[in-house]
Design a protein around this motif. Structure first.
Motif, PDB file in Angstrom:
ATOM      1  N   SER A  84       1.077  -1.447  -0.084  1.00 43.75           N
ATOM      2  CA  SER A  84      -0.024   0.019  -0.500  1.00 43.75           C
ATOM      3  C   SER A  84       0.654   1.557  -0.245  1.00 43.75           C
ATOM      4  CB  SER A  84      -0.960  -0.001   1.167  1.00 43.75           C
ATOM      5  OG  SER A  84      -1.942   0.951   0.731  1.00 43.75           O
ATOM      6  N   ARG A 176      -4.720  -3.012  -7.306  1.00 42.59           N
ATOM      7  CA  ARG A 176      -5.608  -1.587  -7.801  1.00 42.59           C
ATOM      8  C   ARG A 176      -6.266  -2.229  -8.695  1.00 42.59           C
ATOM      9  NH1 ARG A 176      -5.470   2.484 -11.442  1.00 42.59           N
ATOM     10  NH2 ARG A 176      -6.815   4.040 -10.583  1.00 42.59           N
ATOM     11  N   ILE A 267     -16.170   2.545  -4.999  1.00 44.55           N
ATOM     12  CA  ILE A 267     -14.877   2.153  -4.289  1.00 44.55           C
ATOM     13  C   ILE A 267     -13.478   2.037  -4.909  1.00 44.55           C
ATOM     14  CG2 ILE A 267     -15.646  -0.163  -2.670  1.00 44.55           C
ATOM     15  CD1 ILE A 267     -14.863  -2.044  -5.037  1.00 44.55           C
ATOM     16  N   GLU A 268     -13.600   2.738  -5.893  1.00 45.33           N
ATOM     17  CA  GLU A 268     -12.080   3.449  -6.872  1.00 45.33           C
ATOM     18  C   GLU A 268     -12.602   4.004  -6.492  1.00 45.33           C
ATOM     19  OE1 GLU A 268     -14.784   0.015 -10.168  1.00 45.33           O
ATOM     20  OE2 GLU A 268     -15.018   1.610  -8.226  1.00 45.33           O
ATOM     21  N   THR A 270     -12.821   5.479  -3.857  1.00 44.67           N
ATOM     22  CA  THR A 270     -12.494   5.347  -1.837  1.00 44.67           C
ATOM     23  C   THR A 270     -10.673   4.990  -1.960  1.00 44.67           C
ATOM     24  OG1 THR A 270     -14.869   5.375  -1.629  1.00 44.67           O
ATOM     25  CG2 THR A 270     -13.137   4.921   0.045  1.00 44.67           C
ATOM     26  N   THR A 271     -10.722   3.990  -2.711  1.00 44.43           N
ATOM     27  CA  THR A 271      -9.277   3.522  -2.627  1.00 44.43           C
ATOM     28  C   THR A 271      -8.105   4.521  -3.213  1.00 44.43           C
ATOM     29  OG1 THR A 271      -9.696   2.169  -4.650  1.00 44.43           O
ATOM     30  CG2 THR A 271     -10.312   1.099  -2.334  1.00 44.43           C
ATOM     31  N   ASP A 272      -8.670   5.093  -4.308  1.00 45.74           N
ATOM     32  CA  ASP A 272      -7.970   5.649  -4.078  1.00 45.74           C
ATOM     33  C   ASP A 272      -7.030   7.239  -3.889  1.00 45.74           C
ATOM     34  OD1 ASP A 272      -7.100   4.302  -6.443  1.00 45.74           O
ATOM     35  OD2 ASP A 272      -7.837   6.161  -8.306  1.00 45.74           O
ATOM     36  N   HIS A 309     -14.138  -0.252   7.057  1.00 43.40           N
ATOM     37  CA  HIS A 309     -14.475   0.381   5.831  1.00 43.40           C
ATOM     38  C   HIS A 309     -16.394   0.419   5.996  1.00 43.40           C
ATOM     39  CE1 HIS A 309     -10.793  -0.513   4.365  1.00 43.40           C
ATOM     40  NE2 HIS A 309     -10.741  -1.226   4.111  1.00 43.40           N
ATOM     41  N   ASN A 404      -3.960  -2.382   3.066  1.00 41.98           N
ATOM     42  CA  ASN A 404      -3.986  -2.000   1.529  1.00 41.98           C
ATOM     43  C   ASN A 404      -4.969  -1.854   0.960  1.00 41.98           C
ATOM     44  OD1 ASN A 404      -4.101  -2.451  -1.804  1.00 41.98           O
ATOM     45  ND2 ASN A 404      -2.221  -3.189  -1.224  1.00 41.98           N
ATOM     46  N   PRO A 405      -5.696  -0.516   0.656  1.00 39.68           N
ATOM     47  CA  PRO A 405      -7.802  -0.606   0.532  1.00 39.68           C
ATOM     48  C   PRO A 405      -7.685  -0.723  -0.781  1.00 39.68           C
ATOM     49  CG  PRO A 405      -6.205   1.450  -0.022  1.00 39.68           C
ATOM     50  CD  PRO A 405      -5.766   0.483   0.619  1.00 39.68           C
ATOM     51  N   TYR A 406      -7.293  -2.064  -1.410  1.00 39.15           N
ATOM     52  CA  TYR A 406      -7.681  -2.263  -2.819  1.00 39.15           C
ATOM     53  C   TYR A 406      -7.858  -3.507  -2.580  1.00 39.15           C
ATOM     54  CZ  TYR A 406      -5.693   1.918  -4.772  1.00 39.15           C
ATOM     55  OH  TYR A 406      -5.415   3.476  -4.997  1.00 39.15           O
ATOM     56  N   HIS A 409     -10.689  -4.725  -0.041  1.00 38.32           N
ATOM     57  CA  HIS A 409     -11.949  -4.090  -0.828  1.00 38.32           C
ATOM     58  C   HIS A 409     -12.035  -5.445  -2.397  1.00 38.32           C
ATOM     59  CE1 HIS A 409     -12.241   0.079   0.710  1.00 38.32           C
ATOM     60  NE2 HIS A 409     -13.280  -0.202   0.279  1.00 38.32           N
TER      61      HIS A 409
END
Length: 493
Positions: A84, A176, A267-268, A270-272, A309, A404-406, A409
């Motif tokens: 991340s 990602r 989520i695309e 939010t994670t970025d 989350h 790592n949010p990717y 999720h």
């Protein structure tokens, strides 16, 4: 407030829609979702399609106009790593058309942060490994607000087209891109879009912001302490707003710890934004000569730094399927119950992703600090792993500030798909669920022992990530700590 814990017995339009999709699809939606993951990963034309899209006249002109209007002279072509962090190459912005066509090349080890195992060997790649190609995504361009001559653009990793067999395919270790692919599959197969809002907690340390707290009292929410952080949160908001965030609220959580939130989104985005938020905080720390840390549990007896989350699932008509139409008391729809059922079923195997460091598990050994220890759920219950705090929102409470949010999720998408597709009923709200791993070593074992997790992450990604974490655990176990000296140095007279 009335709370409903039983499944809804009224006709659920979202369930009916899923039944129709299953009939049209000719089989179990969860199985279809799983099969398509592998198909997408083996697409040798993925790089070519990305290039063609980049070279459309409208795309080129739109990016050119943004670069000229912003005054950006240099561009960071960025790719998130498995840990991340982000790696990037700096290229003068005037070459953007060349990069839209050819991308930028990276050494393969970059996606693993060049991590070595306990024997000094690189993990996931070695000197013989081939480079990967990072293709920019023009819609992610932004000028950096602290220096508008520099911009950034997220990029997607692919295998070079000249490689036999795998040429042109997505790079399997790009977390990602993996999340983006699997989210699209949730939309295609189930007709559902996942949105999320994150709660990124973090600790700030420095002479200018050290609070004077009262022993025995927690400083959470106190205006006086929030005021001490005012210059910092104002600067963060300033930069975040310029980078497209919609900042909504924030509070003081514990000594030096603040949480600043932005509006939930697909989520695309939010994670970025989570990855970008960490970079913003790092820059603000430099400007104020303080330290900003996303370490999950820096101090015992004080709150850990979580990253809850808050997820929701939306149908193609824009309805939130986690709530039942016409029901106003706190509840979870049938679709929502199945989604939570999938999350709880696979929670132990997902913990290595949600709590990804040795330090992460110190959150679960500090009693009274609101960190969940079991795979359970509840209606507005802060002790549960999944908390239904409001209709239409499921708060997953195990991810922490290092996540790592990717990857998190990606696994939530898979667990939701399994839960809904196979109609997995959760235990009752408030019932005691399965124990979660309590150390990174246990989490590695649970990760490797869970075939569902293995099947829903690319093989290379899952294996590389597990090796990285095994090495991290081994290094920790091989370290002699101050605690051991205090306990054993003169333990035997």
């Amino acid at each position: 407030m009335t709370i409903t814990s039983e499944p809804q017995t009224t006709t659920d339009p979202y369930v009916e829609n899923l039944k129709s999709r299953e009939i049209a699809n000719g089989g179990n939606l969860a199985n279809n979702y799983k099969q398509l993951i592998e198909k997408e990963l083996n697409d040798n034309n993925a790089l070519a399609r990305h290039r063609d899209k980049n070279l459309e006249n409208d795309t080129i002109e739109a990016l050119k106009e943004k670069i000229e209007r912003s005054g950006v002279e240099y561009l960071y072509y960025m790719v998130p790593t498995l840990r991340s962090r982000t790696v990037a190459k700096m290229v003068p912005a005037k070459h953007f058309i060349r990069n839209l066509e050819s991308g930028v090349k990276f050494t393969r080890n970059a996606l693993m942060d060049f991590q070595l195992d306990v024997f000094g060997n690189p993990i996931g790649a070695d000197i013989h490994s081939k480079e990967f190609v990072a293709m920019p995504e023009p819609e992610t361009f932004n000028a950096l607000p602290w220096d508008t001559s520099v911009g950034r653009i997220f990029s997607t990793a692919y295998e070079p087209e000249h490689l036999p067999t795998i040429g042109g395919r997505p790079n399997a270790v790009d977390s990602r891109a993996n999340m983006k692919r699997t989210h699209q599959l949730l939309k295609d197969v189930f007709g559902l879009t996942m949105k999320s809002g994150l709660e990124p907690e973090m600790v700030w340390v420095g002479d200018s912001i050290t609070p004077k707290t009262i022993p025995g009292y927690n400083p959470a929410y106190q205006v006086e302490y929030l005021e001490g952080m005012r210059p910092i949160y104002k600067r963060i908001h300033e930069y975040a707003n310029q980078l497209g965030f919609d900042m909504i609220e924030g509070d003081y959580e514990d000594k030096g710890q603040i949480e600043l939130n932005w509006m939930f989104d697909e989520i695309e985005w939010t994670t970025d934004r989570m990855v970008t938020y960490r970079q913003i905080c790092s820059q603000v720390a430099r400007e104020f000569d303080v330290e900003a840390s996303f370490m999950p549990k820096p101090f015992l007896g004080e709150m850990g730094a979580g990253c809850h989350h808050n997820i929701s699932l939306w149908d193609e008509e824009g309805n939130n399927t986690l709530e039942t139409p016409g029901v106003t008391e706190l509840h979870l729809s049938q679709v929502g119950r199945w989604a939570v059922g999938g999350i709880l079923k696979h929670a132990p195997g997902m913990m290595l992703i949600m709590a990804s460091t040795v330090n992460s598990y110190k959150r679960f050994w500090d009693p009274g600090q609101f960190a969940p220890a079991r795979a359970d759920w509840g209606l507005d219950d802060r002790a549960s792993m999944v908390r239904i705090s409001a209709n239409g929102r499921a708060e997953v409470r195990v991810p922490d500030a290092s996540v790592n949010p990717y990857l998190s999720h990606s696994l939530l998408l898979a667990a939701v798909a399994d839960g809904i597709g196979n109609q997995i009923e959760p235990i009752g709200p408030g019932e005691q669920g399965e124990d979660l791993p309590r150390t990174l070593g246990e989490a590695v074992e649970a990760f490797r022992a869970n075939p569902f997790v293995q099947d829903h992450l690319p093989n290379e990604l899952g294996e590389t990530y597990a090796k990285m974490k095994e090495s991290e655990w081994a290094q920790y176990c091989a370290t002699v700590s101050q605690w051991e000296f205090d306990q054993y140095w003169q333990a035997i007279p």
